[in-house]
Design an enzyme around this catalytic site. Sequence first.
Site, PDB file in Angstrom:
ATOM      1  N   CYS A   1      79.682   3.310  21.216  1.00 24.13           N
ATOM      2  CA  CYS A   1      78.310   3.621  21.623  1.00 24.13           C
ATOM      3  C   CYS A   1      77.798   2.756  22.772  1.00 24.13           C
ATOM      4  CB  CYS A   1      77.383   3.502  20.420  1.00 24.13           C
ATOM      5  SG  CYS A   1      77.853   4.596  19.067  1.00 24.13           S
TER       6      CYS A   1
ATOM      7  N   HIS B   1      68.942  -0.660  21.719  1.00 25.99           N
ATOM      8  CA  HIS B   1      69.924   0.273  21.163  1.00 25.99           C
ATOM      9  C   HIS B   1      69.252   1.076  20.051  1.00 25.99           C
ATOM     10  CE1 HIS B   1      73.906   1.839  20.684  1.00 25.99           C
ATOM     11  NE2 HIS B   1      74.013   1.424  19.433  1.00 25.99           N
TER      12      HIS B   1
ATOM     13  N   GLU C   1      69.344  -6.330  15.707  1.00 25.73           N
ATOM     14  CA  GLU C   1      69.031  -6.320  17.135  1.00 25.73           C
ATOM     15  C   GLU C   1      67.640  -6.880  17.398  1.00 25.73           C
ATOM     16  OE1 GLU C   1      69.114  -3.331  20.998  1.00 25.73           O
ATOM     17  OE2 GLU C   1      68.870  -2.468  18.998  1.00 25.73           O
TER      18      GLU C   1
ATOM     19  N   LYS D   1      65.746   6.891  21.236  1.00 28.49           N
ATOM     20  CA  LYS D   1      66.674   7.761  20.507  1.00 28.49           C
ATOM     21  C   LYS D   1      65.975   8.783  19.607  1.00 28.49           C
ATOM     22  CE  LYS D   1      70.938   5.033  20.491  1.00 28.49           C
ATOM     23  NZ  LYS D   1      70.605   4.008  21.485  1.00 28.49           N
TER      24      LYS D   1
ATOM     25  N   HIS E   1      70.937  10.032  18.993  1.00 33.66           N
ATOM     26  CA  HIS E   1      71.910   9.003  19.352  1.00 33.66           C
ATOM     27  C   HIS E   1      73.073   9.716  20.028  1.00 33.66           C
ATOM     28  CE1 HIS E   1      74.399   5.658  19.672  1.00 33.66           C
ATOM     29  NE2 HIS E   1      74.515   5.265  18.406  1.00 33.66           N
TER      30      HIS E   1
ATOM     31  N   PHE F   1      80.625   0.619  17.681  1.00 30.56           N
ATOM     32  CA  PHE F   1      81.637   0.404  16.658  1.00 30.56           C
ATOM     33  C   PHE F   1      82.805  -0.375  17.258  1.00 30.56           C
ATOM     34  CE2 PHE F   1      80.885   4.217  13.572  1.00 30.56           C
ATOM     35  CZ  PHE F   1      79.745   3.596  13.106  1.00 30.56           C
TER      36      PHE F   1
END
Length: 422
Positions: free
Chosen positions: A177, A317, A328, A346, A351, A410
């Site tokens: 991502c 993010h 985060e 998002k 996403h 990931f």
Amino acid sequence: MTARVPHAREADRPAPFAAAVTGIGLVTAAGAGTDAAWRGVCDPAAAPSVHPVDELAGLPCDFMYTVTGTDPEAVLGVAARRLMDRFSQLAVIAAREAVADAGLDPSVWDSGRVAVVIGSAHGGLPFYDEQHTVLTERGARRVSPKLAPLTVVNSAASSVATDLGVHGPSLAVSTACSSGTVALGTAHQMLRSGACDIVVAGGAESVRSRLLIASACQMRAVSTRRDDPRAACRPFDTHRDGFVVGEGAGLLVLERPEHARARGAAVRAHIAGYGASSDAYSAVAPDPGGRGIERALRTALADAGLHTSDVGHVNAHGTSTVANDLIEATMLHRVLGEGPLVTSTKAMTGHTLGASGGIEAALTVLALQHQLVPPTANLDAPDPAIVVDVVSKEARHGRFDCAVKTSLGFGGHNAALVLTRA
């Protein structure tokens, strides 16, 4: 005895380099085209295209954010469309808009000094799904010979380079991502090195994949709020229960500043710094202390020659997962304090996985231009453990010359960009 090689110090760093952003191309569920996407993410009353899709029928999460308002076949022609999977189609459409926005003419540019760098996490995964079904139900002789060229991750970069007639480097980045953000950081480094004068860079993704979403459901990574898909993605909210997958593409035209000046280009903003790191912690979870993304952010700021106090806005993010949002936000507060206006877009785009960094960097450029931070949609009950200043309910005006885009992926892939006002 071997002498120890010292680490590079701040004084040893090269002078800061800022790549000029001269063009933007966006294709998202919030709007197809840059103006439409910007209006969509800024308007709390806007209705992004998120709904159940046939490919996911029967799954606990049977909905996703989809791109409407553009017809790839009409834009690209039947022959071109048949040689591209959907993620590549969206990349080409976004690239054409970005190049036109930059005022560039591919028929006359020095094509050997132009590069393409596009990030994607999964490439043409839906076509893999489709062809696996063909194999099992109809036999090997019915499998498409186009499987490899349509589905490899580099297909989007290859398709854009071919469409634009680019003869410089054409690269694919796949760091989950964070792919789109790493692609832009790679482009920044290529321009600084003098390898090229122009780079079309960002991310593209379309994973209408039953197999992938079924796996994400098993991981409990995606929201299962099927009764209200539009409100399912809720970054930083107390009741968040996972992300919602989206498709889209976000590409920027970046130029060496002297090249942009020489042709009198209108500069939207600058990418002034880039940092990347690895958590080395888990294949599926971020470092709970946020040390990896902090390292990427501090590296990007040092690369730009800027201080944490210079940052006025963060496009986070912000995936709407319980752990990621808290980790985060805690890191952002630790590094940047309470000053920056933070948002996650998002909830309006979904996403978009490997495309998210490209899309969100483009939105950060627009935020710098308009001095306006889009709201984090669906933030109805802010998580009290998240203490950064998250913009919600409506877009908020501010005064900031420096903004940050953060991405986590990931496998522990972290990346951060520092963008500055033109």
